[in-house]
Design a protein around this motif. Structure first.
Motif, short mmCIF file in Angstrom:
data_model
loop_
_atom_site.label_atom_id
_atom_site.label_comp_id
_atom_site.label_asym_id
_atom_site.label_seq_id
_atom_site.Cartn_x
_atom_site.Cartn_y
_atom_site.Cartn_z
N GLY A 1 14.51 84.87 48.48
CA GLY A 1 15.45 85.70 49.23
C GLY A 1 15.05 85.84 50.68
N ALA A 2 13.74 86.06 50.92
CA ALA A 2 13.27 86.19 52.29
C ALA A 2 13.48 84.89 53.07
CB ALA A 2 11.80 86.58 52.30
N TRP A 3 13.21 83.76 52.44
CA TRP A 3 13.39 82.47 53.12
C TRP A 3 14.85 82.22 53.49
CZ3 TRP A 3 15.39 77.85 50.50
CH2 TRP A 3 15.42 76.73 51.34
N ARG A 4 15.76 82.50 52.55
CA ARG A 4 17.19 82.26 52.82
C ARG A 4 17.69 83.16 53.95
NH1 ARG A 4 17.34 82.25 46.95
NH2 ARG A 4 17.50 80.09 46.19
N ASP A 5 17.24 84.41 53.95
CA ASP A 5 17.68 85.33 55.01
C ASP A 5 17.19 84.86 56.38
OD1 ASP A 5 18.90 86.87 53.11
OD2 ASP A 5 17.30 88.36 52.98
N LEU A 6 15.92 84.47 56.45
CA LEU A 6 15.37 84.03 57.73
C LEU A 6 15.97 82.71 58.18
CD1 LEU A 6 11.63 85.02 57.19
CD2 LEU A 6 13.23 86.04 58.83
N LEU A 7 16.24 81.83 57.23
CA LEU A 7 16.86 80.55 57.58
C LEU A 7 18.27 80.77 58.11
CD1 LEU A 7 16.61 77.48 57.62
CD2 LEU A 7 17.48 77.46 55.27
N SER A 8 19.00 81.69 57.49
CA SER A 8 20.35 81.98 57.96
C SER A 8 20.32 82.55 59.38
CB SER A 8 21.01 82.97 57.01
OG SER A 8 22.30 83.33 57.47
N ALA B 1 -0.39 79.60 54.08
CA ALA B 1 -0.39 80.00 55.49
C ALA B 1 0.11 78.83 56.33
CB ALA B 1 -1.79 80.40 55.93
N VAL B 2 0.85 79.16 57.36
CA VAL B 2 1.41 78.14 58.25
C VAL B 2 0.95 78.42 59.67
CG1 VAL B 2 3.50 77.05 59.12
CG2 VAL B 2 3.42 77.91 56.77
N HIS C 1 15.30 82.32 70.92
CA HIS C 1 15.35 83.10 69.67
C HIS C 1 15.37 82.16 68.45
CE1 HIS C 1 15.60 87.08 71.36
NE2 HIS C 1 16.65 86.75 72.12
N ALA C 2 16.09 81.05 68.59
CA ALA C 2 16.18 80.09 67.47
C ALA C 2 14.80 79.51 67.16
CB ALA C 2 17.16 78.98 67.81
N GLU C 3 14.04 79.19 68.21
CA GLU C 3 12.70 78.63 68.00
C GLU C 3 11.81 79.62 67.25
OE1 GLU C 3 8.89 77.31 70.74
OE2 GLU C 3 10.92 77.02 71.53
N ALA C 4 11.84 80.87 67.66
CA ALA C 4 11.03 81.88 66.99
C ALA C 4 11.51 82.12 65.56
CB ALA C 4 11.06 83.19 67.78
N ALA C 5 12.84 82.14 65.39
CA ALA C 5 13.40 82.38 64.06
C ALA C 5 13.07 81.25 63.09
CB ALA C 5 14.91 82.58 64.16
N TYR C 6 13.11 80.02 63.59
CA TYR C 6 12.76 78.89 62.72
C TYR C 6 11.27 78.91 62.36
CZ TYR C 6 17.15 76.35 62.42
OH TYR C 6 18.43 75.97 62.11
N GLY C 7 10.44 79.41 63.26
CA GLY C 7 9.03 79.56 62.92
C GLY C 7 8.83 80.53 61.76
N ARG C 8 9.57 81.66 61.82
CA ARG C 8 9.49 82.63 60.72
C ARG C 8 10.06 82.06 59.43
NH1 ARG C 8 11.10 85.96 65.09
NH2 ARG C 8 13.29 85.89 64.40
N ALA C 9 11.16 81.32 59.55
CA ALA C 9 11.77 80.72 58.37
C ALA C 9 10.85 79.67 57.75
CB ALA C 9 13.11 80.09 58.73
#
Length: 206
Positions: free
Chosen positions: A54-61, A108-109, A128-136
Motif C-alpha cells: 500500500g505504501a509503495w502504490r501511494d508513493l508511486l502514484s 535499504a536503498v 518534486h518528481a525526482e524526490a517522490a520517485y526516490g521515496r517510491a
C-alpha cells in the motif's frame, strides 16, 4: 527402520515397530508445533507485505502525478535533461532465519545525490518528481523484500503441512496396523507354545 507393510517376527520385531511408531508420533508432534509457529510468522509477514504494498502504490502514484506535471510544464526534453544527473541506486538486504527458513528481514536503498556538474531540473514539478520517485523506490524495495519473505515462509508452511499429513494419514496408521499384527502374531505364538507345553506335560502320563 522396520517397514510398516511387513510384520516382523517375535518380540524384537515388535519392539522395533513400537520404537518406529514412537519416533513417528514424536516427529509429527514436533512438526505440528513448528507448523503453528510458521503460520503465525507467515501471517505477520503477509500483513507486513500488504502494508508495504500500500505504501509503495501511494508513493508511486504521487511520483507519477509530479512527473506528469513536470512533462506538462517542460516537455520530454526537460525530463531527459533532468534524468542525466541521476546515478544508479544501490540496494542492501539484511537477512534473517525463522524456523530454519532464511528470508529478507529488511531492505535499504541508497539513492546517490545529483552530480554537482549536472544541471538541476528546469521546473519545480520535476524536482518534486525526482524526490517522490526516490521515496517510491525505497518503498518498492521494502515491498519486494516483504513479498519475498512471505513467499519463502509460505513455501515452508506448505512443505511442513505435507510432512505432517504424510505422517498422520499414512505412515503412523501403517505402523499401528503393523504393530497390531505383530501383537496378534506374538499372542498367537505364545498361545500355541502354551498348548505345546501342556501337551508335552501330559505325554508321560499317557
Amino acid at each position: 527402520m522396520t517397514g510398516a507393510g511387513r510384520t516382523p517376527l517375535g518380540r524384537a520385531g515388535r519392539l522395533r515397530l513400537r520404537h518406529s511408531l514412537d519416533v513417528a508420533e514424536r516427529g509429527a508432534d514436533l512438526l505440528e508445533q513448528k507448523l503453528r509457529i510458521l503460520r503465525a510468522e507467515h501471517e505477520r509477514l503477509l500483513s507486513a507485505e500488504r502494508s508495504a504494498a500500500g505504501a509503495w502504490r501511494d508513493l508511486l502514484s504521487e511520483a507519477e502525478d509530479w512527473l506528469l506535471r513536470g512533462l506538462f510544464l517542460g516537455g520530454e526534453q526537460a525530463l531527459d535533461a533532468a534524468a542525466e544527473g541521476i546515478g544508479p541506486a544501490e540496494v542492501t538486504l539484511r537477512w534473517t532465519t525463522s524456523m530454519g527458513v532464511r528470508h529478507p528481514a529488511a531492505a535499504a536503498v541508497s539513492v546517490p545525490a545529483r552530480s554537482p556538474t549536472t544541471a538541476a531540473p528546469t521546473n519545480t514539478a520535476l524536482v518534486h518528481a525526482e524526490a517522490a520517485y526516490g521515496r517510491a523506490l525505497r518503498a518498492g524495495v521494502e515491498y519486494a523484500a516483504a513479498h519475498a519473505a512471505a513467499e519463502l515462509l509460505g513455501a515452508e508452511v506448505i512443505r511442513t503441512r505435507h510432512r505432517v499429513r504424510a505422517l498422520r494419514r499414512h505412515w503412523i496408521p501403517r505402523l499401528r496396523e503393523a504393530l497390531d499384527r505383530a501383537d496378534l502374531a506374538l499372542e498367537q505364538a505364545e498361545h500355541e507354545d502354551g498348548v505345546r507345553r501342556r501337551w508335552a506335560a501330559r505325554s508321560p502320563e499317557r
